[in-house]
Enzyme design. Structure first.
Site, PDB file in Angstrom:
ATOM      1  N   ARG A   1     -11.858 -23.795 -21.611  1.00 17.83           N
ATOM      2  CA  ARG A   1     -11.677 -23.346 -23.161  1.00 17.83           C
ATOM      3  C   ARG A   1     -10.679 -22.229 -23.268  1.00 17.83           C
ATOM      4  O   ARG A   1     -10.060 -22.358 -24.411  1.00 17.83           O
ATOM      5  CB  ARG A   1     -13.125 -22.977 -23.755  1.00 17.83           C
ATOM      6  CG  ARG A   1     -14.032 -24.027 -23.553  1.00 17.83           C
ATOM      7  CD  ARG A   1     -15.475 -23.552 -23.590  1.00 17.83           C
ATOM      8  NE  ARG A   1     -15.777 -22.500 -22.589  1.00 17.83           N
ATOM      9  CZ  ARG A   1     -16.672 -21.854 -22.680  1.00 17.83           C
ATOM     10  NH1 ARG A   1     -17.552 -22.025 -23.406  1.00 17.83           N
ATOM     11  NH2 ARG A   1     -16.829 -20.717 -21.671  1.00 17.83           N
TER      12      ARG A   1
ATOM     13  N   ILE B   1     -13.197 -17.535  -9.711  1.00 19.11           N
ATOM     14  CA  ILE B   1     -13.352 -18.153  -8.421  1.00 19.11           C
ATOM     15  C   ILE B   1     -12.077 -19.148  -8.205  1.00 19.11           C
ATOM     16  O   ILE B   1     -11.383 -19.575  -7.373  1.00 19.11           O
ATOM     17  CB  ILE B   1     -14.542 -19.007  -8.032  1.00 19.11           C
ATOM     18  CG1 ILE B   1     -14.654 -19.331  -6.358  1.00 19.11           C
ATOM     19  CG2 ILE B   1     -14.750 -20.215  -8.851  1.00 19.11           C
ATOM     20  CD1 ILE B   1     -14.453 -18.083  -5.688  1.00 19.11           C
TER      21      ILE B   1
ATOM     22  N   LYS C   1     -20.406 -24.234  -5.767  1.00 22.01           N
ATOM     23  CA  LYS C   1     -21.706 -23.994  -5.424  1.00 22.01           C
ATOM     24  C   LYS C   1     -22.168 -23.042  -6.728  1.00 22.01           C
ATOM     25  O   LYS C   1     -21.427 -22.384  -7.411  1.00 22.01           O
ATOM     26  CB  LYS C   1     -21.941 -23.197  -4.130  1.00 22.01           C
ATOM     27  CG  LYS C   1     -21.211 -21.882  -3.844  1.00 22.01           C
ATOM     28  CD  LYS C   1     -21.353 -20.552  -4.610  1.00 22.01           C
ATOM     29  CE  LYS C   1     -22.746 -19.988  -4.643  1.00 22.01           C
ATOM     30  NZ  LYS C   1     -22.397 -18.647  -5.400  1.00 22.01           N
TER      31      LYS C   1
HETATM   32  P1  NAP Z   1     -16.571 -17.303 -14.418  1.00 27.04           P
HETATM   33  O1  NAP Z   1     -15.385 -16.668 -14.206  1.00 27.04           O
HETATM   34  O2  NAP Z   1     -17.434 -16.418 -15.180  1.00 27.04           O
HETATM   35  O3  NAP Z   1     -16.677 -18.793 -14.931  1.00 27.04           O
HETATM   36  C1  NAP Z   1     -15.576 -19.793 -14.604  1.00 27.04           C
HETATM   37  C2  NAP Z   1     -15.258 -20.268 -16.054  1.00 27.04           C
HETATM   38  O4  NAP Z   1     -16.117 -21.086 -16.412  1.00 27.04           O
HETATM   39  C3  NAP Z   1     -15.328 -19.457 -17.013  1.00 27.04           C
HETATM   40  O5  NAP Z   1     -13.987 -18.685 -16.846  1.00 27.04           O
HETATM   41  C4  NAP Z   1     -15.158 -20.348 -18.260  1.00 27.04           C
HETATM   42  O6  NAP Z   1     -13.884 -20.540 -18.494  1.00 27.04           O
HETATM   43  C5  NAP Z   1     -15.679 -21.385 -17.644  1.00 27.04           C
HETATM   44  N1  NAP Z   1     -17.113 -21.359 -18.502  1.00 27.04           N
HETATM   45  C6  NAP Z   1     -17.937 -20.481 -18.755  1.00 27.04           C
HETATM   46  N2  NAP Z   1     -19.136 -20.594 -19.362  1.00 27.04           N
HETATM   47  C7  NAP Z   1     -18.837 -21.945 -19.709  1.00 27.04           C
HETATM   48  C8  NAP Z   1     -19.592 -23.019 -20.440  1.00 27.04           C
HETATM   49  N3  NAP Z   1     -20.604 -22.588 -20.982  1.00 27.04           N
HETATM   50  N4  NAP Z   1     -19.154 -24.245 -20.600  1.00 27.04           N
HETATM   51  C9  NAP Z   1     -18.069 -24.560 -19.821  1.00 27.04           C
HETATM   52  N5  NAP Z   1     -17.241 -23.723 -19.130  1.00 27.04           N
HETATM   53  C10 NAP Z   1     -17.826 -22.241 -19.286  1.00 27.04           C
HETATM   54  O7  NAP Z   1     -17.332 -17.528 -13.160  1.00 27.04           O
HETATM   55  P2  NAP Z   1     -16.670 -17.698 -11.611  1.00 27.04           P
HETATM   56  O8  NAP Z   1     -17.130 -16.525 -10.698  1.00 27.04           O
HETATM   57  O9  NAP Z   1     -15.550 -18.160 -11.479  1.00 27.04           O
HETATM   58  O10 NAP Z   1     -17.815 -18.605 -10.948  1.00 27.04           O
HETATM   59  C11 NAP Z   1     -17.875 -19.961 -11.419  1.00 27.04           C
HETATM   60  C12 NAP Z   1     -18.711 -20.618 -10.094  1.00 27.04           C
HETATM   61  O11 NAP Z   1     -18.000 -20.530  -8.784  1.00 27.04           O
HETATM   62  C13 NAP Z   1     -20.015 -20.126 -10.024  1.00 27.04           C
HETATM   63  O12 NAP Z   1     -20.990 -21.362  -9.860  1.00 27.04           O
HETATM   64  C14 NAP Z   1     -20.317 -19.086  -8.882  1.00 27.04           C
HETATM   65  O13 NAP Z   1     -21.402 -19.365  -8.307  1.00 27.04           O
HETATM   66  C15 NAP Z   1     -19.123 -19.779  -7.985  1.00 27.04           C
HETATM   67  N6  NAP Z   1     -18.590 -18.919  -7.169  1.00 27.04           N
HETATM   68  C16 NAP Z   1     -18.023 -17.665  -7.461  1.00 27.04           C
HETATM   69  C17 NAP Z   1     -17.371 -16.824  -6.684  1.00 27.04           C
HETATM   70  C18 NAP Z   1     -17.121 -15.442  -7.001  1.00 27.04           C
HETATM   71  O14 NAP Z   1     -16.508 -14.710  -6.130  1.00 27.04           O
HETATM   72  N7  NAP Z   1     -16.754 -15.192  -8.182  1.00 27.04           N
HETATM   73  C19 NAP Z   1     -17.540 -17.173  -5.132  1.00 27.04           C
HETATM   74  C20 NAP Z   1     -17.805 -18.366  -4.756  1.00 27.04           C
HETATM   75  C21 NAP Z   1     -18.411 -19.493  -5.758  1.00 27.04           C
HETATM   76  P3  NAP Z   1     -13.098 -21.025 -20.233  1.00 27.04           P
HETATM   77  O15 NAP Z   1     -14.150 -19.787 -20.991  1.00 27.04           O
HETATM   78  O16 NAP Z   1     -12.025 -21.077 -20.201  1.00 27.04           O
HETATM   79  O17 NAP Z   1     -13.983 -22.405 -20.335  1.00 27.04           O
END
Ligand code: NAP
Length: 311
Positions: free
Chosen positions: A41, A18, A94
């Site tokens: 990380r 995101i 969110k």
């Molecule tokens: P993601 O790419 O899987 O996670 C975001 C980043 O968070 C990861 O790249 C990781 O970066 C870090 N992370 C993962 N596990 C972690 C942990 N245990 N401790 C600390 N950092 C951690 O997910 P995302 O899709 O971006 O979603 C993240 C948030 O945005 C969620 O709450 C989701 O509901 C919201 N969101 C997502 C979307 C969508 O379309 N994907 C849309 C709107 C909102 P590092 O490994 O580099 O630390």
């Protein structure tokens, strides 16, 4: 604290999907912000200092005024607490946390430290949501239905956190629907729910929820994460002024089949505008209604075990 004369110096934490898809483009175009650092990380943002974690970022870049926390919800509270205690304004992706009470605690911490906390709900800023709200406010509603059906394999590949406890499963997209529904419909509460848990997963892949508004109107919600083909992100309402269909995740509004509002989405630019507004006004914006409904669904819902899910 933000300097009153210049862009807000921002750090981004949790550089993943995101952040790349939405936060970086929105911040780059907004003169209210200067992105000065990132902490993750593994993920990196080009052209600015990158740190492993928020503590290292706050130590090395004391001029930071605000942070956007974009990691999965299970890991947001500690980072938010650290930032608020350091008197930084906080933008929460969110869902704002894994539990209602931890976000309540963050609200208290923000007030105690004199900084702003923003629980962002991006779907509320979808282009036709305000038009739907205005239409429903002018009509007498008879019933409403939320149909949020998408293909998890397409939208969330390899996201293990989303299936873990606190990852919300199908309520991760479902909470977007609830963030719109709680903005456009009268106050409501859950009367029954059935949650389908794959036998090998800790979070649901589908849910059927019924609500009642405070004045007795029925609202249903169908969440399904196994929908292939056309995806549905729709909220429907039967009213005395006709049948409302808010489709495309809040991007298109039709009344009795006639499109009355449709425009390109700009959800994240609007979220960042709102964040700057609350920072400058020294207030917080934390509406927990969508998160409370998800908590209630898990509390009241019957658990059905369904066949295993594999990516
Ligand atoms: P993601 O790419 O899987 O996670 C975001 C980043 O968070 C990861 O790249 C990781 O970066 C870090 N992370 C993962 N596990 C972690 C942990 N245990 N401790 C600390 N950092 C951690 O997910 P995302 O899709 O971006 O979603 C993240 C948030 O945005 C969620 O709450 C989701 O509901 C919201 N969101 C997502 C979307 C969508 O379309 N994907 C849309 C709107 C909102 P590092 O490994 O580099 O630390």
């Amino acid at each position: 604290m933000p300097s009153n004369n210049g862009p807000i110096k921002l750090g981004i934490v949790g550089v993943g999907k995101i952040v790349r898809d939405q936060h970086l483009p929105a911040v780059a175009k907004d003169r209210e912000y200067h992105l000065v650092a990132a902490a993750s990380r593994h993920g990196k943002v080009d052209g600015i200092p990158n740190f492993h974690d928020i503590e290292a970022m706050l130590d090395a870049v004391p001029e930071l005024e605000a942070v956007s926390l974009c990691m999965p919800p299970q890991f947001r509270y500690d980072a938010a607490r650290t930032a608020l205690m350091a008197k930084k304004h906080v933008f929460l992706e969110k869902p704002p946390g894994a539990t209602v009470s931890e976000v309540e605690d963050l609200k208290t911490l923000a007030a105690a430290n004199g900084v702003s906390l923003f629980a962002s709900w991006h779907s509320r800023y979808a282009p036709a949501v305000e038009a739907a709200r205005a239409f429903l406010a002018s009509a007498s509603i008879k019933s409403a239905a939320i149909n949020w059906k998408e293909d998890v394999r397409r939208w969330h590949p390899n996201q293990e956190w989303i299936w873990a406890p606190g990852g919300f499963g199908v309520f991760d997209p479902g909470i977007n629907a609830l963030s719109i529904a709680t903005h456009i419909l009268p106050a409501m509460f859950i009367t029954s729910a059935v949650l389908d848990f794959p036998e090998n997963r800790a979070s649901p892949v589908a849910a059927q929820v019924t609500f009642r508004t405070s004045n007795g109107l029925p609202v249903t919600m169908e969440l399904d994460w196994l929908q292939t083909g056309p995806q549905s992100w729709d909220i429907l309402a039967e009213t005395d002024q006709g049948k409302m269909v808010l489709s495309g995740g809040g991007s298109k509004l039709a009344i009795d089949g006639k499109v009355v509002h449709e425009e390109p989405e700009a959800e994240y630019p609007m979220l960042y505008r709102r964040f700057a507004e609350i920072v400058h006004a020294s207030v917080s914006d934390v509406d927990l209604a969508p998160l409370q409904h998800v908590a209630d669904a898990f509390m009241l819902g019957k658990r059905n075990v369904v066949k295993a899910f594999f990516d």
